[in-house]
Each structure stands twice: as structure tokens, then as C-alpha cells.
Scaffold this active site. Structure first.
Site, PDB file in Angstrom:
ATOM      1  N   HIS A 258     -29.972   6.597  14.465  1.00  0.00           N
ATOM      2  CA  HIS A 258     -30.953   7.407  15.090  1.00  0.00           C
ATOM      3  C   HIS A 258     -30.563   8.301  14.180  1.00  0.00           C
ATOM      4  O   HIS A 258     -29.012   8.547  14.840  1.00  0.00           O
ATOM      5  CB  HIS A 258     -31.432   7.854  16.235  1.00  0.00           C
ATOM      6  CG  HIS A 258     -32.793   6.833  16.551  1.00  0.00           C
ATOM      7  ND1 HIS A 258     -32.896   6.100  18.043  1.00  0.00           N
ATOM      8  CD2 HIS A 258     -34.038   6.227  16.089  1.00  0.00           C
ATOM      9  CE1 HIS A 258     -34.469   5.406  18.047  1.00  0.00           C
ATOM     10  NE2 HIS A 258     -34.947   5.396  16.849  1.00  0.00           N
TER      11      HIS A 258
ATOM     12  N   CYS B 113     -30.895  12.035  22.909  1.00  0.00           N
ATOM     13  CA  CYS B 113     -32.064  11.286  23.525  1.00  0.00           C
ATOM     14  C   CYS B 113     -32.703  10.856  24.576  1.00  0.00           C
ATOM     15  O   CYS B 113     -34.219  10.485  24.615  1.00  0.00           O
ATOM     16  CB  CYS B 113     -31.108  10.394  23.149  1.00  0.00           C
ATOM     17  SG  CYS B 113     -30.307   9.196  22.058  1.00  0.00           S
TER      18      CYS B 113
HETATM   19  N1  ARG Z   1     -32.074   1.239  23.257  1.00  0.00           N
HETATM   20  C1  ARG Z   1     -32.576   2.578  22.823  1.00  0.00           C
HETATM   21  C2  ARG Z   1     -33.362   1.734  21.189  1.00  0.00           C
HETATM   22  O1  ARG Z   1     -32.087   0.979  20.631  1.00  0.00           O
HETATM   23  C3  ARG Z   1     -31.712   3.860  22.421  1.00  0.00           C
HETATM   24  C4  ARG Z   1     -33.247   5.004  22.080  1.00  0.00           C
HETATM   25  C5  ARG Z   1     -31.531   6.166  21.624  1.00  0.00           C
HETATM   26  N2  ARG Z   1     -32.661   7.011  20.913  1.00  0.00           N
HETATM   27  C6  ARG Z   1     -32.297   7.897  20.145  1.00  0.00           C
HETATM   28  N3  ARG Z   1     -33.419   8.972  20.025  1.00  0.00           N
HETATM   29  N4  ARG Z   1     -31.088   8.026  19.282  1.00  0.00           N
HETATM   30  O2  ARG Z   1     -33.923   2.162  20.975  1.00  0.00           O
END
Ligand code: ARG
Length: 286
Positions: free
Chosen positions: A181, A281
Site C-alpha cells: 500500500h 493504517c
Molecule cells: N492486513 C491488512 C491488509 O493486508 C493490512 C492493511 C494495512 N493498511 C494500510 N493502510 N496499509 O490489507
């Protein structure tokens, strides 16, 4: 008077992943060793710092079978207030992985009940909200490659048009699966302009060559993060004015931010990291 910062969080299920939940990012290999009591403590630590920075926390109810709701940044892209809308606006997320798709309706409900105009992308478009798109002034940086494909950009443009908001969308291609991300590797910060200057914290190794050229041309002070500090989720920081809340354990980044006049709060994030995220996050500016 300074505008109050409002932060949405989703405390509750504390990253209790069911046995058959896949590792949808590489950090999740360790998800079955998560100590929930420690997650609770880490969460409380982050909340304490947020409140210390005079920001207000709102909560969305968690759903027992949707542990990744903890990472509420992905709920949607909240648009900055602008002259052409009286209402708060959000572009609702639409998840790539089956594991997270059911989160959408709970986010939608929450945004609607809390006075947002909710902009919904067409069926089949993947977009994981504030984790993948980050505003900096009138530019919207959009990270694609692992979750959202580049094509999502066209739909984001339509969504901004629908919101009557003008912004240049700048695509950045992510190429390292650890930084899936945008918010894991790229974070623009605007301080209060008195003791600090705006800064862009980013990890170059997460991007392809073309994106790096775009980033280096940006007229903003840049802080390049080392691989070790990026792996400590240093870029995934939450800035509230001149205050920065970030994961403990970066070697250079926290010093560098302090040297630039920011007040840095370092939170224990070792357990939360096993879900693949950190302070930014697990929060959503609303
Ligand atoms: N386990 C989540 C996923 O893989 C973690 C998300 C992390 N969020 C972020 N905004 N980077 O989607």
C-alpha cells in the site's frame, strides 16, 4: 483557531485472524503468533498519543469475522474539505481480497450515519482507500501495483469529478511486495509552518524508476528512509500538526524528524506489525 483533528479507529477484535484467513501481505506470515493482550497495549499506547496531541478519536464497531477492519485507513479516501461541497465526502474502498470485501458495507453504513456523502466506485474496481491514495495540497498520490491496478486512476478521476473536487492524480508504481500500500512507503507531512517545514518521507526501494523520477521532481523537502527503517514501518506515521506518532524502532528516521523540528512519539507496534500495518493504517482522519 486551529481545526480539531478527528481520527476514526476500529478497536475491538485486535487482529484475531481465523485459521483459514490467508496471508494477504507478506508480514502476515507471523499472524498466528499475535499476542492479543500486547495488541491491546499497543493500541492503547497509540490512542494515548493521539489524545495527547489534542485529536479526538471516534470508533467504528468491529465485526468478529473481519479482523482487518482494525486497519481502518483502508475504509475509504476522505476528501479534504473544499468550496464545492458543504458535506464531508469519501470515496468508499472496494477490496481486492475476498477476506476484506465484506468490510465495505460496514464502512458505508458508518460514513452515511455520520453525515458523509459516500462516493461509490463501479463494481469490479479495486481501491483500498486512504492506504492507497494520499493528498498533498491539490495533488493526489495514488499507489498501484499490488492491490489497486493502475486503471483505478480513471475511476478515481471520475469520483473526484462527482465530488466536484479538483486535484491532479499522480500514479506511483509499487514494486516491492513488502510495501503493498502506498502508505507503507510514502508519507507527505505538513507541519504548522512555524517550527517545521513540509516534508515527504519515502522509501525509494518501494517504487519503480519512473515513479522515483516523479518523486524527485516534487518541490517538497524529502526524507529518504533506509530499508531497515521502512521495514520498521517508519513511513506509516501519523502526523498531527507538528506532532508525529510512529512505530518505535527506526534508527535514523525519528532523529531526522526531530532534527527538523517535529515532536516525535514512538509507539510499540511489534504485534500490530504482524498484520502488515502500523500507526497510519490503524487510523483514519475524518
Ligand atoms: N492486513 C491488512 C491488509 O493486508 C493490512 C492493511 C494495512 N493498511 C494500510 N493502510 N496499509 O490489507
Amino acid at each position: 483557531m486551529e481545526k480539531a483533528t478527528n481520527i476514526l479507529m476500529c478497536p475491538g477484535n485486535l487482529l484475531q485472524y481465523p485459521k483459514d484467513y490467508r496471508n494477504i501481505n507478506v508480514w502476515m506470515k507471523e499472524k498466528h503468533t499475535i499476542d492479543y493482550a500486547l495488541v491491546q497495549m499497543e493500541l492503547e499506547g497509540v490512542c494515548k498519543y493521539i489524545e495527547f496531541c489534542n485529536a479526538h478519536i471516534s470508533c467504528i464497531n468491529h465485526q468478529a469475522d473481519l479482523p482487518d477492519m482494525f486497519f481502518v485507513r483502508n475504509a475509504g479516501l476522505v476528501l479534504p474539505s473544499h468550496g464545492d461541497s458543504e458535506k464531508k465526502q469519501v470515496i468508499l474502498a472496494s477490496f481486492k481480497h475476498r477476506e476484506r470485501q465484506d468490510e465495505q458495507k460496514f464502512y458505508r453504513q458508518w460514513f452515511e450515519q455520520n453525515g458523509f456523502e459516500v462516493i461509490v466506485l463501479p463494481m469490479g474496481v479495486t481501491f483500498e482507500g486512504g492506504g492507497e491514495a494520499i493528498f498533498c495540497g491539490n495533488q493526489l498520490f495514488f499507489g498501484h501495483g499490488f492491490r489497486a491496478p493502475k486503471d483505478t486512476l480513471t475511476h478515481l478521476q471520475y469520483a473526484l469529478d462527482e465530488a466536484r473536487m479538483e486535484a491532479d492524480i499522480i500514479p506511483l508504481k509499487l514494486v516491492d511486495e513488502r510495501f503493498y500500500h502506498l502508505d507503507t512507503a510514502f508519507m507527505p507531512i505538513s507541519g504548522d509552518g512555524v517550527d517545521t517545514k513540509d516534508a515527504l518521507v519515502y522509501y525509494p526501494g518501494a517504487f519503480d524508476k519512473e515513479s522515483l523520477t516523479v518523486i524527485s521532481a516534487l518541490p517538497i523537502n524529502k526524507i529518504e528512509v533506509t530499508e531497515a527503517d521502512a521495514c520498521a514501518f517508519g513511513c506509516n506515521l501519523l502526523a498531527i500538526g507538528n506532532n508525529i506518532i510512529m512505530a518505535k524502532g527506526t534508527r535514523k528516521l525519528s532523529h531526522e524528524l526531530k532534527a527538523r523540528g517535529f515532536i516525535v512519539y514512538e509507539a510499540d507496534m511489534a504485534e500490530i506489525k504482524k498484520g502488515g500495518g502500523s500507526v497510519y493504517c490503524m487510523t483514519l482522519n475524518i
